[in-house]
Motif scaffolding. Structure first.
Motif, PDB file in Angstrom:
ATOM      1  N   SER A  84       0.973  -1.124   0.066  1.00 26.78           N
ATOM      2  CA  SER A  84       0.074   0.085  -0.006  1.00 26.78           C
ATOM      3  C   SER A  84       0.919   1.095   0.058  1.00 26.78           C
ATOM      4  CB  SER A  84      -1.142  -0.076   1.099  1.00 26.78           C
ATOM      5  OG  SER A  84      -0.237   0.072   2.372  1.00 26.78           O
ATOM      6  N   ALA A  85       1.986   1.159   0.859  1.00 25.49           N
ATOM      7  CA  ALA A  85       2.815   2.380   0.778  1.00 25.49           C
ATOM      8  C   ALA A  85       3.531   2.645  -0.593  1.00 25.49           C
ATOM      9  CB  ALA A  85       3.864   2.358   1.740  1.00 25.49           C
ATOM     10  N   ALA A  88       0.914   4.198  -2.853  1.00 26.15           N
ATOM     11  CA  ALA A  88       0.911   5.438  -2.813  1.00 26.15           C
ATOM     12  C   ALA A  88       2.060   6.362  -3.345  1.00 26.15           C
ATOM     13  CB  ALA A  88       0.786   5.945  -1.295  1.00 26.15           C
ATOM     14  N   LEU A  89       3.283   5.865  -3.145  1.00 23.47           N
ATOM     15  CA  LEU A  89       4.233   6.525  -3.537  1.00 23.47           C
ATOM     16  C   LEU A  89       4.423   6.685  -5.084  1.00 23.47           C
ATOM     17  CD1 LEU A  89       7.026   5.610  -0.677  1.00 23.47           C
ATOM     18  CD2 LEU A  89       5.883   7.788  -1.152  1.00 23.47           C
ATOM     19  N   ARG A  91       1.896   6.172  -7.110  1.00 27.14           N
ATOM     20  CA  ARG A  91       0.684   6.660  -7.948  1.00 27.14           C
ATOM     21  C   ARG A  91       0.285   7.941  -7.388  1.00 27.14           C
ATOM     22  NH1 ARG A  91      -1.283   6.868 -12.175  1.00 27.14           N
ATOM     23  NH2 ARG A  91      -3.408   6.289 -12.554  1.00 27.14           N
ATOM     24  N   LEU A  92       0.340   8.238  -6.343  1.00 27.06           N
ATOM     25  CA  LEU A  92      -0.544   9.518  -5.890  1.00 27.06           C
ATOM     26  C   LEU A  92       0.392  10.598  -5.691  1.00 27.06           C
ATOM     27  CD1 LEU A  92      -2.504   7.713  -2.814  1.00 27.06           C
ATOM     28  CD2 LEU A  92      -3.088   8.088  -5.526  1.00 27.06           C
ATOM     29  N   GLU A  93      -0.280  11.727  -5.615  1.00 26.01           N
ATOM     30  CA  GLU A  93       0.564  13.085  -5.502  1.00 26.01           C
ATOM     31  C   GLU A  93       0.067  13.738  -4.424  1.00 26.01           C
ATOM     32  OE1 GLU A  93       1.452  17.090  -8.142  1.00 26.01           O
ATOM     33  OE2 GLU A  93       0.542  15.192  -9.043  1.00 26.01           O
ATOM     34  N   PHE A  94       1.126  13.773  -3.470  1.00 28.13           N
ATOM     35  CA  PHE A  94       0.764  14.354  -2.365  1.00 28.13           C
ATOM     36  C   PHE A  94       2.170  15.265  -1.604  1.00 28.13           C
ATOM     37  CE2 PHE A  94       2.097  10.399  -1.692  1.00 28.13           C
ATOM     38  CZ  PHE A  94       3.079  10.263  -0.662  1.00 28.13           C
ATOM     39  N   LYS A  97       5.980  13.906  -0.123  1.00 30.02           N
ATOM     40  CA  LYS A  97       6.148  12.710  -0.869  1.00 30.02           C
ATOM     41  C   LYS A  97       7.645  12.296  -1.075  1.00 30.02           C
ATOM     42  CE  LYS A  97       5.180  11.289  -5.195  1.00 30.02           C
ATOM     43  NZ  LYS A  97       4.678  10.701  -6.309  1.00 30.02           N
ATOM     44  N   GLY A  98       8.525  13.817  -1.319  1.00 28.59           N
ATOM     45  CA  GLY A  98       9.903  13.498  -1.362  1.00 28.59           C
ATOM     46  C   GLY A  98      10.480  13.311  -0.052  1.00 28.59           C
ATOM     47  N   ILE A 100       9.116  11.624   2.512  1.00 25.14           N
ATOM     48  CA  ILE A 100       8.816  10.193   2.868  1.00 25.14           C
ATOM     49  C   ILE A 100       9.585   9.111   2.208  1.00 25.14           C
ATOM     50  CG2 ILE A 100       7.006   8.487   2.713  1.00 25.14           C
ATOM     51  CD1 ILE A 100       4.936  10.673   3.657  1.00 25.14           C
ATOM     52  N   SER A 101       9.971   9.312   0.636  1.00 27.71           N
ATOM     53  CA  SER A 101      10.570   8.632   0.057  1.00 27.71           C
ATOM     54  C   SER A 101      12.117   8.679   0.439  1.00 27.71           C
ATOM     55  CB  SER A 101      10.554   8.939  -1.384  1.00 27.71           C
ATOM     56  OG  SER A 101       9.375   9.356  -2.109  1.00 27.71           O
ATOM     57  N   THR A 152       8.070   0.541  -5.158  1.00 26.61           N
ATOM     58  CA  THR A 152       7.836   1.762  -5.865  1.00 26.61           C
ATOM     59  C   THR A 152       8.166   1.997  -7.123  1.00 26.61           C
ATOM     60  OG1 THR A 152       7.814   2.609  -3.549  1.00 26.61           O
ATOM     61  CG2 THR A 152       7.571   4.168  -5.508  1.00 26.61           C
ATOM     62  N   ARG A 156       6.038   2.149 -10.732  1.00 19.71           N
ATOM     63  CA  ARG A 156       6.092   3.324 -11.533  1.00 19.71           C
ATOM     64  C   ARG A 156       6.011   2.878 -12.809  1.00 19.71           C
ATOM     65  NH1 ARG A 156      10.707   5.586  -9.387  1.00 19.71           N
ATOM     66  NH2 ARG A 156      10.341   5.978  -7.182  1.00 19.71           N
ATOM     67  N   ARG A 173     -11.653   2.963  -6.602  1.00 23.19           N
ATOM     68  CA  ARG A 173     -10.304   2.934  -6.755  1.00 23.19           C
ATOM     69  C   ARG A 173      -9.788   1.499  -6.156  1.00 23.19           C
ATOM     70  NH1 ARG A 173      -6.194   6.415  -6.839  1.00 23.19           N
ATOM     71  NH2 ARG A 173      -7.375   8.301  -7.155  1.00 23.19           N
TER      72      ARG A 173
END
Lengths: 271, 344
Positions: A84-85, A88-89, A91-94, A97-98, A100-101, A152, A156, A173
């Protein structure tokens, strides 16, 4: 061209020779431990018997089961939370993010030695020394970041237009993810699982301190393999144990060679 | 192939170009989903990494509990200030009566700078060897020839063998009557002579990890378009010139990331020296790395061990920082750029 082929042969020889020597020695009679004949001589299976024998306080069989159990648990937990993480990293934009990665990448490079002292004290205090959970929990600390990071990278590259199409066709979704993306992502998840399992299977530092005779993984069992006489290293039996532990892994890696190389270079996994 | 990730943003599509999906209001929904999906992982990492690190730092500022030799009573410890750090960095020992003096020989505190030097020596030598040999292997594998598949398979073998098994395997190869001494016709004490022991570790580590290096470099090499070399050939550049002026600059970002990973890995080296030489050699600790010293210390006092593991962690952190800051091994930025680039 000729030079390339010769160089290639040198590389193959350098990579394979020590491994080959381990296998040859594993099948060699203990009386001929230091025989230097490059091909199998004095072939015997006795070393494998010695390797599995518990008479001298070795627990190779048990250790293999322990490693399988620990590795499987760690892999399942890491995938359960990591998928799941990673989704999110990838696929999603939030916001953030940078960061957390970056934090997850840093966590995957985290030195195990920084964890060992507090865990040693904590597990001593709560009576967890030598238990399976004491070995599984620290393993998650490197398997989970590795899973998130590798997955991740894989995710991508997925054809996300299909997810979009599924959602236009009325999927939620979650449905789109489960019905369309999951099947497509299965190979990536499988590769990541192998890498997470290998990382757990290879762990030595923390296990060597926190395990007991009953829960020790293979790495600890082989490192501490005892012979019948003190100060005489039972080399042939150790090589047999090494062969048993390594050959299935090598075969697995060779079968999934392409995907593993992709996963390794994507995740920059520890060696 | 997803190998692209590590690699130079130069060669991947420029960030933010791919348009389309970004619409107003979507980010907010994304943010909510993202927090549901990522929080569990972050919580777990907080528990399994955050908690031990914080508690190690707290422990490092407390005194080791122990018997007071003067009174024979058990003393619980208490606040220690920086004395645990001074113990390692300045070789100061504090007696239970509170007197600070130089550590007696044989005390683990006295081994700190030795272990520090050994760790950096191993790191420098192994990473240089692995980079040079890894680059050579990658260049070979990047060529087209029959049997290339075999080379790529063979190179995974050392990687697939657990380090603990690698250590035992080389222990046998390095045995006094072992194959290496037989082949060399020498009588080298590979695991107990000071420099032989150091090089035994270096040889085994190089064998085990060069393939990993080669694979990372190869992934970078494969992104260099063939036309670049063709243009180089047309301009009359020699093989050596093509390597230094085309290949090396283009593969540099991937190479720096690979080197960073290896350096961080080498700085925490434990399995190989612990099993191969037990940290011994020479007068007794020629191959003791910082990680081995931490493990040796654990049973002699958690708080001193915590200070040492915190120092080790900081050393690794500083090296990583310097790498990213001054040598351009910018993993996170490359990662972030690419995410922006790929995300539509």
């Amino acid at each position: 061209m000729v030079r390339t082929v010769i160089s290639a042969l040198v590389i193959v020889l350098w990579c394979i020779a020590p491994f080959y020597w381990m296998i040859v020695t594993a099948f060699r009679d203990v009386g001929f431990t230091y025989d230097t004949t490059p091909w199998p001589t004095h072939v015997t299976l006795a070393n494998f018997e010695t390797a599995f024998s518990t008479a001298l306080g070795n627990h190779l069989g048990q250790a293999m089961l322990n490693s399988l159990f620990i590795g499987a648990t760690v892999t399942v937990v890491a995938l359960l939370f990591g998928i799941s993480a990673a989704y999110a990293l990838a696929r999603l934009e939030f916001k953030g993010k940078g960061i957390i990665s970056g934090a997850i990448l840093a966590a995957s490079m985290f030195p195990g030695v920084a964890l060992i002292t507090p865990l040693f004290q904590l597990f001593t205090n709560i009576g967890w020394m030598g238990t399976y959970q004491a070995l599984i929990i620290p393993s998650i600390s490197f398997a989970l970041p590795l899973t998130v990071y590798t997955l991740t990278s894989f995710l991508r590259e997925m054809p996300w237009d299909l997810e979009e199409a599924a959602r236009i066709d009325g999927c939620t979704r979650v449905q789109a993810f489960r019905r369309v993306i999951m099947p497509l992502a299965a190979p990536a998840v499988f590769t990541t699982a192998i890498l997470a399992f290998i990382s757990s299977w290879n762990e030595y530092l923390i296990s060597s301190q926190l395990s007991s005779d009953a829960t020790q993984p293979v790495t600890v069992a082989i490192a501490g393999f005892a012979g019948s006489q003190p100060h005489v290293e039972p080399y042939t039996a150790i090589m047999a144990a090494g062969t048993i532990v390594t050959v299935p892994l090598v075969i697995l890696v060779l079968i999934f060679q392409r995907r593993i190389v992709a996963g390794l270079t994507a995740g920059g996994v520890k060696g | 192939m997803s190998a692209v990730t590590e690699v130079p943003s130069k060669l991947s599509p420029p960030p933010g170009r791919a348009g389309g999906r970004k619409r107003g209001g979507l980010n907010e929904a994304h943010g909510r989903w993202a927090s549901y999906l990522i929080t569990p992982s972050l919580v777990i990492l907080g528990v399994v990494i955050g908690y031990p690190v914080v508690s190690a730092i707290i422990m490092s500022f407390q005194k080791d509990a122990g018997l007071d030799k003067a009174t024979g009573l058990f003393v619980a410890g208490g606040f220690a200030g920086f004395s645990n750090y001074a113990h390692w960095l300045l070789q100061q020992c504090v007696s239970t009566t509170g007197v600070t003096s130089a550590c007696p020989p044989g005390n683990l505190g006295a081994q700190f700078w030795n272990a520090f030097g050994t760790t950096f020596f191993f790191t420098a030598v192994t990473v240089v060897l692995e980079t040079v040999i890894g680059m050579w292997m990658a260049l070979i594998m990047n060529r087209a020839f029959r049997g290339r598949g075999l080379v790529r398979a063979a190179i995974l073998v050392p990687w697939a063998i657990p380090t603990a098994v690698t250590a035992k395997l080389w222990y046998f190869i390095f045995a006094f009557n072992g194959i290496l001494n037989s082949v060399l016709g020498a009588k080298i004490l590979w695991t107990s002579d000071e420099w032989a022991a150091k090089f035994a570790i270096i040889i085994a580590d190089t064998w085990k990890t060069t393939p990993f290096m080669a694979l990372l470099i190869l992934a970078g090499l494969q992104l260099i378009p063939e036309e670049v070399y063709e243009a180089g050939v047309m301009d009359g550049a020699s093989t050596v010139q093509r390597f230094f002026q085309l290949t090396l600059p283009l593969v540099r970002p991937a190479l720096m990331v690979a080197i960073l990973f290896r350096v961080l890995d080498a700085l925490r080296m434990f399995d190989l020296p612990q099993i191969l030489t037990g940290g011994g050699g020479g007068t007794g600790n020629a191959t003791t790395t910082l990680s081995i010293l931490v493990v040796d210390q654990i049973r002699q006092g958690f708080n001193s061990a915590s200070a040492l593991s915190t120092i080790t962690f900081l050393v690794i952190f500083i090296v990583a920082f310097l790498f990213v800051r001054f040598l351009g091994a910018n993993v996170v930025q490359t990662q972030a750029n690419q995410q922006k680039g790929v995300l539509k």
